[in-house]
Design an enzyme around this catalytic site. Sequence first.
Site, mmCIF file in Angstrom:
data_model
loop_
_atom_site.group_PDB
_atom_site.id
_atom_site.type_symbol
_atom_site.label_atom_id
_atom_site.label_comp_id
_atom_site.label_asym_id
_atom_site.label_seq_id
_atom_site.Cartn_x
_atom_site.Cartn_y
_atom_site.Cartn_z
ATOM 1 N N THR A 65 25.279 -35.330 28.869
ATOM 2 C CA THR A 65 25.094 -35.550 30.309
ATOM 3 C C THR A 65 25.589 -36.930 30.744
ATOM 4 O OG1 THR A 65 22.805 -36.371 30.168
ATOM 5 C CG2 THR A 65 23.119 -33.986 30.292
ATOM 6 N N LEU B 248 24.805 -36.357 35.882
ATOM 7 C CA LEU B 248 24.224 -35.157 36.490
ATOM 8 C C LEU B 248 23.732 -34.274 35.337
ATOM 9 C CD1 LEU B 248 23.823 -34.077 39.349
ATOM 10 C CD2 LEU B 248 25.992 -32.870 39.137
ATOM 11 N N HIS B 249 22.466 -34.477 34.948
ATOM 12 C CA HIS B 249 21.970 -33.919 33.686
ATOM 13 C C HIS B 249 21.816 -32.390 33.699
ATOM 14 C CE1 HIS B 249 20.879 -38.022 32.459
ATOM 15 N NE2 HIS B 249 20.308 -38.174 33.634
ATOM 16 N N ASP B 250 20.879 -31.898 34.533
ATOM 17 C CA ASP B 250 20.407 -30.518 34.376
ATOM 18 C C ASP B 250 21.436 -29.423 34.653
ATOM 19 O OD1 ASP B 250 17.986 -31.537 33.614
ATOM 20 O OD2 ASP B 250 17.010 -31.219 35.551
ATOM 21 N N ASP C 21 18.797 -33.482 40.132
ATOM 22 C CA ASP C 21 19.735 -32.800 39.229
ATOM 23 C C ASP C 21 19.246 -31.392 38.910
ATOM 24 O OD1 ASP C 21 17.734 -34.213 37.725
ATOM 25 O OD2 ASP C 21 18.896 -33.882 35.901
#
Length: 313
Positions: A196, A242-244, A15
């Site tokens: 997120t 999909l965190h970042d 990510d």
Amino acid sequence: MSARRIIIDTDPGQDDAVAILLALASPEEIEVLGITAVAGNVPLSLTAKNARIVCELAGRPDVKVFAGCDRPLSRRLVTAEHVHGETGLNGPKLPDPEMPLQDRHGVDFIIETLRAEPAGTVTLCPLGPLTNIAMAFRLAPDIIERVQEIVLMGGAYFEVGNITPAAEFNIYVDPQAADIVFRAGVPITVMSLDVTHQALVTKERNDAFRAIGNRAGEAVAAMTDFFERFDLAKYGSKGAPLHDPCVTAYLIRPELFTGRHINVEIETRSELTMGMTVADWWGVSGREPNAMFMGTIDSDGFFALITERLARL
Ligand SMILES: [Ca+2]
């Protein structure tokens, strides 16, 4: 509007890779001054290598990548190969990087850049544990007031924890560093798990990455295929979060997100709740707000943005 000038501090991680690709594909909105690697998802030797693999995937071997801290300020390093695979970038087959790692230490790069650039013009974008940022603030307190903003991925309130029942991974790995950063007095925007976990890579969104038809789209589809196996089993949801990329998407389209300006403090003493982000969402503590804590995302807009930008690479 001129491009936001940023330093990406990162522990790639699939990510993280998407977050970096999104930034490098968006030169009108984002100028990447450099990338500093930190130990987190995998050890530093791998995150420093993975950051360069991602720059080369974006066709940007000119980006300066620095290795930073190889362990948290005072705790033993905890990694997350169980999520990201043993390399951190499992999924696509990508060649080893040819571009060099810079000689300078990542923390020195952060300090020197903030001293050299006009005050209030450099934004820090941490995508991993906050060790490098805290170390820079500790070694050079004069830089703190020169930071324009910190936009980070970390923490949670309603979603609580993903590495322990109480804590999100990035904050849990180095809670002492997070405590230093959240107390520093710099404007902070937090992309928490609350946000997120709404940014899920569904089958349709994964198909859209693959349908872009370039190397970046193919690689991102393979990355999200990989960590989806773990996250689907864990969360039972319709796709992996999909965190970042929420961090870099925010710099391009802040209107995709809403949140509250609240007080956030970090648990650094109790082993049971170590690294918990104690977020005063309901304003019950009387403590001074220190962070813009995001709670919602327009996830369709978010994935449309990533897909549109990856197609430029
Ligand atoms: Ca990360």
